[in-house]
Design a protein around this motif. Sequence first.
Motif, PDB file in Angstrom:
ATOM      1  N   ARG A   2       9.227   0.146   5.788  1.00  0.00           N
ATOM      2  CA  ARG A   2       7.839   0.357   6.270  1.00  0.00           C
ATOM      3  C   ARG A   2       7.021  -0.459   5.245  1.00  0.00           C
ATOM      4  O   ARG A   2       5.998  -1.114   5.888  1.00  0.00           O
ATOM      5  CB  ARG A   2       7.528   1.948   5.949  1.00  0.00           C
ATOM      6  CG  ARG A   2       7.615   2.775   7.134  1.00  0.00           C
ATOM      7  CD  ARG A   2       6.733   4.142   6.767  1.00  0.00           C
ATOM      8  NE  ARG A   2       5.484   3.955   6.815  1.00  0.00           N
ATOM      9  CZ  ARG A   2       4.742   4.695   6.166  1.00  0.00           C
ATOM     10  NH1 ARG A   2       5.196   5.749   5.631  1.00  0.00           N
ATOM     11  NH2 ARG A   2       3.373   4.547   6.062  1.00  0.00           N
ATOM     12  N   CYS A   3       7.432  -0.633   4.125  1.00  0.00           N
ATOM     13  CA  CYS A   3       6.817  -1.522   3.147  1.00  0.00           C
ATOM     14  C   CYS A   3       6.773  -3.029   3.488  1.00  0.00           C
ATOM     15  O   CYS A   3       5.540  -3.576   3.762  1.00  0.00           O
ATOM     16  CB  CYS A   3       7.130  -1.442   1.701  1.00  0.00           C
ATOM     17  SG  CYS A   3       6.371  -2.428   0.526  1.00  0.00           S
ATOM     18  N   TYR A   4       7.858  -3.574   3.976  1.00  0.00           N
ATOM     19  CA  TYR A   4       7.992  -4.769   4.372  1.00  0.00           C
ATOM     20  C   TYR A   4       7.005  -4.974   5.651  1.00  0.00           C
ATOM     21  O   TYR A   4       6.371  -6.088   5.844  1.00  0.00           O
ATOM     22  CB  TYR A   4       9.388  -5.308   4.773  1.00  0.00           C
ATOM     23  CG  TYR A   4      10.345  -4.959   3.649  1.00  0.00           C
ATOM     24  CD1 TYR A   4       9.944  -5.056   2.281  1.00  0.00           C
ATOM     25  CD2 TYR A   4      11.525  -4.626   3.658  1.00  0.00           C
ATOM     26  CE1 TYR A   4      10.731  -4.789   1.266  1.00  0.00           C
ATOM     27  CE2 TYR A   4      12.351  -4.443   2.658  1.00  0.00           C
ATOM     28  CZ  TYR A   4      11.822  -4.592   1.616  1.00  0.00           C
ATOM     29  OH  TYR A   4      12.996  -4.197   0.365  1.00  0.00           O
ATOM     30  N   GLU A   5       6.894  -4.078   6.483  1.00  0.00           N
ATOM     31  CA  GLU A   5       6.262  -4.205   7.763  1.00  0.00           C
ATOM     32  C   GLU A   5       4.643  -4.201   7.573  1.00  0.00           C
ATOM     33  O   GLU A   5       3.995  -4.974   8.177  1.00  0.00           O
ATOM     34  CB  GLU A   5       6.632  -2.863   8.579  1.00  0.00           C
ATOM     35  CG  GLU A   5       5.908  -3.034  10.147  1.00  0.00           C
ATOM     36  CD  GLU A   5       6.326  -3.999  10.828  1.00  0.00           C
ATOM     37  OE1 GLU A   5       5.592  -4.560  11.901  1.00  0.00           O
ATOM     38  OE2 GLU A   5       7.339  -4.601  10.567  1.00  0.00           O
ATOM     39  N   GLY A  14       0.738  -1.248   0.008  1.00  0.00           N
ATOM     40  CA  GLY A  14       0.100  -0.043  -0.216  1.00  0.00           C
ATOM     41  C   GLY A  14       0.817   1.415  -0.041  1.00  0.00           C
ATOM     42  O   GLY A  14       0.369   2.300   0.339  1.00  0.00           O
ATOM     43  N   LEU A  15       2.166   1.281  -0.433  1.00  0.00           N
ATOM     44  CA  LEU A  15       3.025   2.370  -0.636  1.00  0.00           C
ATOM     45  C   LEU A  15       3.316   2.662  -2.064  1.00  0.00           C
ATOM     46  O   LEU A  15       3.256   1.779  -2.865  1.00  0.00           O
ATOM     47  CB  LEU A  15       4.121   2.234   0.705  1.00  0.00           C
ATOM     48  CG  LEU A  15       3.961   2.279   1.873  1.00  0.00           C
ATOM     49  CD1 LEU A  15       5.249   1.909   2.635  1.00  0.00           C
ATOM     50  CD2 LEU A  15       3.189   3.623   2.337  1.00  0.00           C
ATOM     51  N   GLU A  16       3.647   3.876  -1.990  1.00  0.00           N
ATOM     52  CA  GLU A  16       4.059   4.243  -3.572  1.00  0.00           C
ATOM     53  C   GLU A  16       6.009   3.890  -3.293  1.00  0.00           C
ATOM     54  O   GLU A  16       6.347   3.968  -2.518  1.00  0.00           O
ATOM     55  CB  GLU A  16       4.254   5.564  -3.757  1.00  0.00           C
ATOM     56  CG  GLU A  16       2.603   6.307  -4.090  1.00  0.00           C
ATOM     57  CD  GLU A  16       1.945   5.597  -5.336  1.00  0.00           C
ATOM     58  OE1 GLU A  16       2.900   5.805  -6.117  1.00  0.00           O
ATOM     59  OE2 GLU A  16       1.019   5.215  -5.379  1.00  0.00           O
ATOM     60  N   GLU A  41       4.280   6.461  12.123  1.00  0.00           N
ATOM     61  CA  GLU A  41       4.387   6.119  13.155  1.00  0.00           C
ATOM     62  C   GLU A  41       5.822   6.107  13.568  1.00  0.00           C
ATOM     63  O   GLU A  41       6.536   6.208  12.566  1.00  0.00           O
ATOM     64  CB  GLU A  41       3.656   4.705  13.522  1.00  0.00           C
ATOM     65  CG  GLU A  41       4.253   3.769  12.350  1.00  0.00           C
ATOM     66  CD  GLU A  41       3.619   2.410  12.467  1.00  0.00           C
ATOM     67  OE1 GLU A  41       3.342   1.785  13.693  1.00  0.00           O
ATOM     68  OE2 GLU A  41       3.119   1.788  11.380  1.00  0.00           O
ATOM     69  N   PRO A  42       6.230   6.198  14.810  1.00  0.00           N
ATOM     70  CA  PRO A  42       7.412   6.149  15.117  1.00  0.00           C
ATOM     71  C   PRO A  42       8.264   4.974  14.329  1.00  0.00           C
ATOM     72  O   PRO A  42       7.949   4.092  14.481  1.00  0.00           O
ATOM     73  CB  PRO A  42       7.432   6.020  16.800  1.00  0.00           C
ATOM     74  CG  PRO A  42       6.262   6.574  17.203  1.00  0.00           C
ATOM     75  CD  PRO A  42       5.219   5.911  15.995  1.00  0.00           C
ATOM     76  N   VAL A  43       9.073   5.366  13.653  1.00  0.00           N
ATOM     77  CA  VAL A  43       9.928   4.541  12.738  1.00  0.00           C
ATOM     78  C   VAL A  43      10.690   3.288  13.716  1.00  0.00           C
ATOM     79  O   VAL A  43      11.000   2.286  13.265  1.00  0.00           O
ATOM     80  CB  VAL A  43      10.835   5.057  11.703  1.00  0.00           C
ATOM     81  CG1 VAL A  43       9.894   5.673  10.660  1.00  0.00           C
ATOM     82  CG2 VAL A  43      11.723   5.985  12.243  1.00  0.00           C
ATOM     83  N   ASP A  44      11.293   3.885  14.723  1.00  0.00           N
ATOM     84  CA  ASP A  44      11.944   2.846  15.481  1.00  0.00           C
ATOM     85  C   ASP A  44      11.269   1.556  15.909  1.00  0.00           C
ATOM     86  O   ASP A  44      11.708   0.455  16.050  1.00  0.00           O
ATOM     87  CB  ASP A  44      12.605   3.657  16.770  1.00  0.00           C
ATOM     88  CG  ASP A  44      13.601   4.343  16.423  1.00  0.00           C
ATOM     89  OD1 ASP A  44      13.889   5.460  17.192  1.00  0.00           O
ATOM     90  OD2 ASP A  44      14.047   4.363  15.289  1.00  0.00           O
TER      91      ASP A  44
END
Lengths: 149, 648
Positions: free
Chosen positions: B491-494, B472-474, B539-542
Amino acid sequence: MAAGPEAWQVASVGAGRVLEVVVAVVLAAAVAATFAPWHRSGVVDRSSYEVVRSAVRLGVLGEGAQPAVARLWTFVPLGAAGALLALARGRRRAAGVLASLVGLSIGALAVVVRSVPGAAWGASVALVAAAGLVIAAAAVTFVDLEVGP
Amino acid sequence: MTEVQDPEEGARRDDPPAGGMDAPEAVPEVAPEPASDGGRRRATLTALAGLAVAGAVAFGVASLGASDGAATPEEAVEAFFAAIDAEDAIGVVESLDPNEREILRTSLEQTQADAEEIEVVDPALDLRDVRGVELQVTDLTMRASPLASGVEAVDLTGGTVSAAADLERLPLGSVVREVIDRSEDGEDWERIEGPDDGRIDLDGVRLVTVQRDGGWHVSLLHSGAEAIRADLDTAHPYPTPEEAIAPSGAESPEAAVREGVEAAVTGDIARLVELAAPGEGEVLHTYGSILVAEAEESWGADGLDNEVTELDLAVSDGPDGRKLVSAERLVVTFPSEVGTQSVTHADDCTSWEYTYSEEYLDEIEAEYGAEEAAWYREEQGYFLDRDRWCDAAAALPSQEQFPFGVLVDPWSSTIVVEEHGGRWYVSPTRSLLESTVGPYRGLGADEMRRTARAIGGEWAYAQPDAVWEACGLEPPGLELSRSEAEALANRCYEQLPDDYEGPFGYGWYGSPYLGFDDDEEHVAIDDGFEELPEDLSEEPVDDLSPPAETYLEEENPADQCWWPAEGRNEATPEEVEACLSDLVASGQLRQRVLDEYRCDAIYYELDDVPAEVRESGSAEWDAIYDDVVQRSEACWDVISDESYDLED
């Protein structure tokens, strides 16, 4: 009388000889320039003859008439020597035509090589000499001057 | 009136000057010097000009008759290395076999044009004088020996080639420069130089020279073939002319490729060699009998049982009257011990299908029961449509993103064929070039930039659109920094659905940063160096990075032996062995771990071999290497024996 027929003829003979000398000198210079560096590859300089030989061997000129014509480049000095011989024999028109052909050939190749990356100073000198040669050859061919015996 | 003087007449004096004077009266007085002096001068000039003519004739004839090539094989090799030493690309090509010159020249020029178009090289690149590269050849010595009439091997017995490159001066295009600038160790790229950098020891190198029209030339293809011949397990003598395989073309471009594909699939090496174009394929024709012998040794004289079941070819015009042939649809079947495999290339995708044979399924049923056999039956064609290589429109990153797509997916190759004497032959080198460089042709600069970043290790740009769609990301834009793109990929993998199986359908292992946690859910692994900027994350990337310990295996006491505490990167083999021995002695480690290490550590002996021996490829090096391999294998044989564990 300031300038009678005799004076004119003396002047004409002198100018004719000067023109012949000019043609001979420029002819020699143009031919000499063909042996100067025309192209540089790495740290190797190549004369016009080596450039043409490499172009033929590498197939840059393709197949057919072009490589055959290019091989005739090696006879440019012969054309120049023929022009000198014609001058020495008093055949000014033949000398002029031959010298013109030599000048045009050298000029044409110099223009081509100068457009290629790696062109060296010899091509530029040859181009200038070729231009001078064509002018001098035209003069010796068409201008009406006496040259003495 | 003045008569127009014929210049051919030269010294004719009977023309009056302008104004119409009586010429006969004037002429005798005009001559400024005696006729005899002028005659002598003209005779002298004529003689000199005659000499010039003779010299020019000699020069012309000598130049025209000059042989293309060197007088001896040694001189040919010397000319080759002299040209390298002078960085004279023209000289290098000129010293080569005329058959190879045209291939090399046209290939280089085409590749250069393609590379300039996609901004991989600078438009100012001049192949005749590549800036930033310095080559030096020193102490060259050699010995020639005949292989056949007109073919001589020149063995180099000494000499080195040193190379240094100045990255700043290299004619790299903006795409490559950007990859270097974005690389994590970009500072190491500034200057690649040093007395030992790029130093090649020429001792032991064999070059093959061939005689053409009286002149000797270096043949790179012959040299390569000779190196392969020398490296074969079975010793083959240099093929005699009678053993050579004569070229034999096909009726049409399509027939040439059809017969070539059939021959390749069924292992008919002789026919493959026959189809190689004359001239270019001369080396293949010469060494073809060795290839045939090696093939027969591998799979027998009857060839392979593989079969081309479908083949639809498309033919298009190529340069210089050549034709480009590619497969629109190709189905090849390979029998195997458990059934058959078939590969289908269609619509720019290549997929594999595996089918179990009834005999194999019966064996499964007999050994594991009906339920297991039923599972195998249901999974017939399990991999169909899941094991695919496709172009950019399909699941995988475009094949162009792989520099050598032809090796990954040979079925998508474009074959170049050419006509000789009314028959059509395959051009091996042009086909290879077309299938490796060809896919890059037509790429836009932006697409090439993405490809270059992917090749440069930025995996975010290597992910297929299907992955980005699934999460769901570009996809990352070109304006992102390296760390920003990596953060976006994480983020995409997550966000990938837990049941996402990846673009190939059998599990998604496309990223070095992707892992699975204890619940087998997708997680991004924090590799410990990238910083994840917050502005790319809602969201906090950490939080994207789970605790590292989730992924670490249980601590192994032996780990400490490889990573000493003094801050060094790694321990020496002696230190490792001593450390492991201590652990074994203290009962913290099994003897087997130490023994396995000892079996592997035998290879460390190779590090002690002097570099000049190691890099020479000489018989001495081969003997040392073989000895190490044999002792290591013998060691492993001991600990692999069933009785070992009992002892242990």
